[in-house]
Design a protein around this motif. Structure first.
Motif, PDB file in Angstrom:
ATOM      1  N   VAL A 187       0.838  -1.209   0.000  1.00 43.84           N
ATOM      2  CA  VAL A 187       0.000   0.000   0.000  1.00 43.84           C
ATOM      3  C   VAL A 187       0.869   1.255   0.000  1.00 43.84           C
ATOM      4  O   VAL A 187       0.616   2.203  -0.758  1.00 43.84           O
ATOM      5  CB  VAL A 187      -0.975  -0.015   1.196  1.00 43.84           C
ATOM      6  CG1 VAL A 187      -1.649   1.332   1.383  1.00 43.84           C
ATOM      7  CG2 VAL A 187      -2.007  -1.109   1.022  1.00 43.84           C
ATOM      8  N   GLY A 188       1.902   1.265   0.824  1.00 44.68           N
ATOM      9  CA  GLY A 188       2.779   2.436   0.889  1.00 44.68           C
ATOM     10  C   GLY A 188       3.507   2.696  -0.424  1.00 44.68           C
ATOM     11  O   GLY A 188       3.533   3.831  -0.921  1.00 44.68           O
ATOM     12  N   ASN A 189       4.083   1.651  -0.996  1.00 46.07           N
ATOM     13  CA  ASN A 189       4.849   1.829  -2.228  1.00 46.07           C
ATOM     14  C   ASN A 189       3.966   2.103  -3.440  1.00 46.07           C
ATOM     15  O   ASN A 189       4.282   2.963  -4.260  1.00 46.07           O
ATOM     16  CB  ASN A 189       5.741   0.616  -2.481  1.00 46.07           C
ATOM     17  CG  ASN A 189       6.940   0.605  -1.568  1.00 46.07           C
ATOM     18  OD1 ASN A 189       7.677   1.574  -1.483  1.00 46.07           O
ATOM     19  ND2 ASN A 189       7.142  -0.490  -0.866  1.00 46.07           N
ATOM     20  N   LEU A 190       2.848   1.375  -3.553  1.00 44.82           N
ATOM     21  CA  LEU A 190       1.940   1.641  -4.671  1.00 44.82           C
ATOM     22  C   LEU A 190       1.280   3.015  -4.528  1.00 44.82           C
ATOM     23  O   LEU A 190       1.060   3.710  -5.524  1.00 44.82           O
ATOM     24  CB  LEU A 190       0.889   0.540  -4.786  1.00 44.82           C
ATOM     25  CG  LEU A 190       1.426  -0.822  -5.209  1.00 44.82           C
ATOM     26  CD1 LEU A 190       0.329  -1.879  -5.161  1.00 44.82           C
ATOM     27  CD2 LEU A 190       2.060  -0.767  -6.591  1.00 44.82           C
ATOM     28  N   GLY A 191       0.996   3.415  -3.288  1.00 40.68           N
ATOM     29  CA  GLY A 191       0.468   4.766  -3.051  1.00 40.68           C
ATOM     30  C   GLY A 191       1.459   5.838  -3.477  1.00 40.68           C
ATOM     31  O   GLY A 191       1.077   6.856  -4.069  1.00 40.68           O
ATOM     32  N   MET A 192       2.731   5.612  -3.189  1.00 40.07           N
ATOM     33  CA  MET A 192       3.788   6.547  -3.595  1.00 40.07           C
ATOM     34  C   MET A 192       3.848   6.652  -5.120  1.00 40.07           C
ATOM     35  O   MET A 192       3.930   7.754  -5.674  1.00 40.07           O
ATOM     36  CB  MET A 192       5.136   6.081  -3.051  1.00 40.07           C
ATOM     37  CG  MET A 192       6.294   6.978  -3.408  1.00 40.07           C
ATOM     38  SD  MET A 192       6.338   8.475  -2.436  1.00 40.07           S
ATOM     39  CE  MET A 192       6.821   7.817  -0.861  1.00 40.07           C
ATOM     40  N   ILE A 193       3.780   5.522  -5.800  1.00 40.23           N
ATOM     41  CA  ILE A 193       3.827   5.521  -7.265  1.00 40.23           C
ATOM     42  C   ILE A 193       2.627   6.268  -7.841  1.00 40.23           C
ATOM     43  O   ILE A 193       2.772   7.113  -8.735  1.00 40.23           O
ATOM     44  CB  ILE A 193       3.883   4.072  -7.804  1.00 40.23           C
ATOM     45  CG1 ILE A 193       5.210   3.415  -7.420  1.00 40.23           C
ATOM     46  CG2 ILE A 193       3.698   4.038  -9.310  1.00 40.23           C
ATOM     47  CD1 ILE A 193       5.246   1.916  -7.652  1.00 40.23           C
ATOM     48  N   LEU A 194       1.429   5.980  -7.330  1.00 48.15           N
ATOM     49  CA  LEU A 194       0.217   6.647  -7.829  1.00 48.15           C
ATOM     50  C   LEU A 194       0.248   8.145  -7.556  1.00 48.15           C
ATOM     51  O   LEU A 194      -0.171   8.945  -8.398  1.00 48.15           O
ATOM     52  CB  LEU A 194      -1.025   6.014  -7.203  1.00 48.15           C
ATOM     53  CG  LEU A 194      -1.357   4.612  -7.683  1.00 48.15           C
ATOM     54  CD1 LEU A 194      -2.519   4.035  -6.893  1.00 48.15           C
ATOM     55  CD2 LEU A 194      -1.678   4.611  -9.168  1.00 48.15           C
ATOM     56  N   LEU A 195       0.742   8.534  -6.391  1.00 48.47           N
ATOM     57  CA  LEU A 195       0.849   9.956  -6.055  1.00 48.47           C
ATOM     58  C   LEU A 195       1.792  10.671  -7.016  1.00 48.47           C
ATOM     59  O   LEU A 195       1.476  11.755  -7.528  1.00 48.47           O
ATOM     60  CB  LEU A 195       1.328  10.124  -4.616  1.00 48.47           C
ATOM     61  CG  LEU A 195       1.536  11.545  -4.127  1.00 48.47           C
ATOM     62  CD1 LEU A 195       0.194  12.274  -4.048  1.00 48.47           C
ATOM     63  CD2 LEU A 195       2.217  11.540  -2.774  1.00 48.47           C
ATOM     64  N   ILE A 196       2.931  10.065  -7.287  1.00 50.98           N
ATOM     65  CA  ILE A 196       3.905  10.683  -8.192  1.00 50.98           C
ATOM     66  C   ILE A 196       3.352  10.751  -9.612  1.00 50.98           C
ATOM     67  O   ILE A 196       3.539  11.743 -10.319  1.00 50.98           O
ATOM     68  CB  ILE A 196       5.247   9.926  -8.122  1.00 50.98           C
ATOM     69  CG1 ILE A 196       5.900  10.145  -6.755  1.00 50.98           C
ATOM     70  CG2 ILE A 196       6.190  10.365  -9.234  1.00 50.98           C
ATOM     71  CD1 ILE A 196       7.091   9.274  -6.468  1.00 50.98           C
ATOM     72  N   LEU A 197       2.653   9.710 -10.036  1.00 53.84           N
ATOM     73  CA  LEU A 197       2.076   9.720 -11.384  1.00 53.84           C
ATOM     74  C   LEU A 197       0.944  10.734 -11.529  1.00 53.84           C
ATOM     75  O   LEU A 197       0.784  11.351 -12.583  1.00 53.84           O
ATOM     76  CB  LEU A 197       1.556   8.332 -11.754  1.00 53.84           C
ATOM     77  CG  LEU A 197       2.605   7.263 -12.062  1.00 53.84           C
ATOM     78  CD1 LEU A 197       1.938   5.915 -12.266  1.00 53.84           C
ATOM     79  CD2 LEU A 197       3.437   7.644 -13.269  1.00 53.84           C
ATOM     80  N   SER A 198       0.165  10.915 -10.468  1.00 53.42           N
ATOM     81  CA  SER A 198      -1.022  11.785 -10.584  1.00 53.42           C
ATOM     82  C   SER A 198      -0.715  13.270 -10.439  1.00 53.42           C
ATOM     83  O   SER A 198      -1.457  14.099 -10.952  1.00 53.42           O
ATOM     84  CB  SER A 198      -2.065  11.378  -9.544  1.00 53.42           C
ATOM     85  OG  SER A 198      -1.565  11.592  -8.234  1.00 53.42           O
ATOM     86  N   ASP A 199       0.346  13.637  -9.774  1.00 54.13           N
ATOM     87  CA  ASP A 199       0.668  15.052  -9.544  1.00 54.13           C
ATOM     88  C   ASP A 199       1.776  15.485 -10.512  1.00 54.13           C
ATOM     89  O   ASP A 199       2.913  15.046 -10.399  1.00 54.13           O
ATOM     90  CB  ASP A 199       1.107  15.254  -8.099  1.00 54.13           C
ATOM     91  CG  ASP A 199       1.202  16.722  -7.711  1.00 54.13           C
ATOM     92  OD1 ASP A 199       1.165  17.592  -8.607  1.00 54.13           O
ATOM     93  OD2 ASP A 199       1.313  16.991  -6.505  1.00 54.13           O
ATOM     94  N   THR A 200       1.450  16.356 -11.443  1.00 50.66           N
ATOM     95  CA  THR A 200       2.428  16.780 -12.457  1.00 50.66           C
ATOM     96  C   THR A 200       3.592  17.558 -11.853  1.00 50.66           C
ATOM     97  O   THR A 200       4.659  17.623 -12.455  1.00 50.66           O
ATOM     98  CB  THR A 200       1.752  17.631 -13.544  1.00 50.66           C
ATOM     99  OG1 THR A 200       1.095  18.743 -12.928  1.00 50.66           O
ATOM    100  CG2 THR A 200       0.757  16.807 -14.335  1.00 50.66           C
ATOM    101  N   ARG A 201       3.387  18.152 -10.677  1.00 57.89           N
ATOM    102  CA  ARG A 201       4.495  18.878 -10.027  1.00 57.89           C
ATOM    103  C   ARG A 201       5.598  17.925  -9.572  1.00 57.89           C
ATOM    104  O   ARG A 201       6.721  18.355  -9.317  1.00 57.89           O
ATOM    105  CB  ARG A 201       3.977  19.676  -8.827  1.00 57.89           C
ATOM    106  CG  ARG A 201       3.063  20.832  -9.215  1.00 57.89           C
ATOM    107  CD  ARG A 201       2.467  21.469  -8.003  1.00 57.89           C
ATOM    108  NE  ARG A 201       1.604  20.483  -7.359  1.00 57.89           N
ATOM    109  CZ  ARG A 201       1.016  20.638  -6.180  1.00 57.89           C
ATOM    110  NH1 ARG A 201       1.224  21.738  -5.488  1.00 57.89           N
ATOM    111  NH2 ARG A 201       0.249  19.708  -5.674  1.00 57.89           N
ATOM    112  N   LEU A 202       5.259  16.645  -9.465  1.00 55.73           N
ATOM    113  CA  LEU A 202       6.243  15.655  -9.016  1.00 55.73           C
ATOM    114  C   LEU A 202       6.902  14.915 -10.180  1.00 55.73           C
ATOM    115  O   LEU A 202       7.605  13.939  -9.974  1.00 55.73           O
ATOM    116  CB  LEU A 202       5.570  14.641  -8.082  1.00 55.73           C
ATOM    117  CG  LEU A 202       4.946  15.216  -6.811  1.00 55.73           C
ATOM    118  CD1 LEU A 202       4.292  14.108  -6.004  1.00 55.73           C
ATOM    119  CD2 LEU A 202       5.976  15.955  -5.979  1.00 55.73           C
TER     120      LEU A 202
END
Length: 198
Positions: free
Chosen positions: A39-54
């Protein structure tokens, strides 16, 4: 005198303990740790993919680091959890080789990705004005590709050297996953070449 030597076709993973009263608590602990990891790692991946600032080189490397953590945790933990739940601690010869390949490969990948991230931090701290030209998308992609190629290549070498050995003394692995040093200890052939490689 002739000896009857039969090759090992499967291994028995002893695990952390043989105490039957600890099997369910260990299953629960491993399940919680594994779920948290995914959950932590997949959440990190999804967060980075969804936010263009990242969408920067460092976050690109960080998302790949999270992916690598998911894969190598998944190479070992499901078999451990199965062993605690069903008390089936047998792993086939090919499954042991596959588990070892993915674990070793992605642990090596993790090391190279961390080194790439360290290089990026060094560039940002020591030469901040040139950071955008030092850590371009192309450089990050090349560092990452080199990491994956090197990890898979080194893992292929380790696994092929390990599984070209003969295993005829015992098939009991005193660990909860197939690890190179433990399999070398079970071999009845010369491990000199393997020891040089390690």
């Amino acid at each position: 005198m002739m000896q009857n030597i039969s090759e090992v076709s499967e291994f028995i993973l002893v695990g952390l303990t043989d105490a039957s009263f600890l099997q369910v608590p260990l299953f629960i602990i491993f399940t919680l740790i594994y779920t948290t990891t995914l959950v932590g790692n997949l959440g990190m991946i999804l967060l980075i993919l969804s936010d263009t600032r990242l969408h920067t080189p460092m976050y690109f490397l960080l998302s790949n680091l999270s992916l690598v953590n998911c894969v190598y945790a998944s190479a070992v933990t499901p078999k451990v959890m199965e062993g605690y739940l069903t008390e089936n601690k047998i792993i086939s010869y090919n499954a042991c080789a596959a588990q070892m390949f993915f674990f070793v490969s992605f642990v090596i990948n993790e090391s190279f990705i961390l080194a790439s991230m360290a290089y990026g931090h060094h560039a940002a701290v020591c030469n901040p004005l040139n950071y955008s030209t030092t850590m371009t998308t192309t450089i990050c992609a090349l560092l990452l590709a080199g990491s994956y190629v090197n990890g898979h290549l080194q893992s292929s070498i380790h696994v092929s050297f390990t599984f070209h050995l003969s295993f005829c003394h015992s098939n009991v692995v005193n660990h909860f996953f197939c690890d190179i040093p433990l399999l070398l200890a079970l071999s009845c052939s010369s491990i000199y070449r393997n020891e040089i490689k390690i």
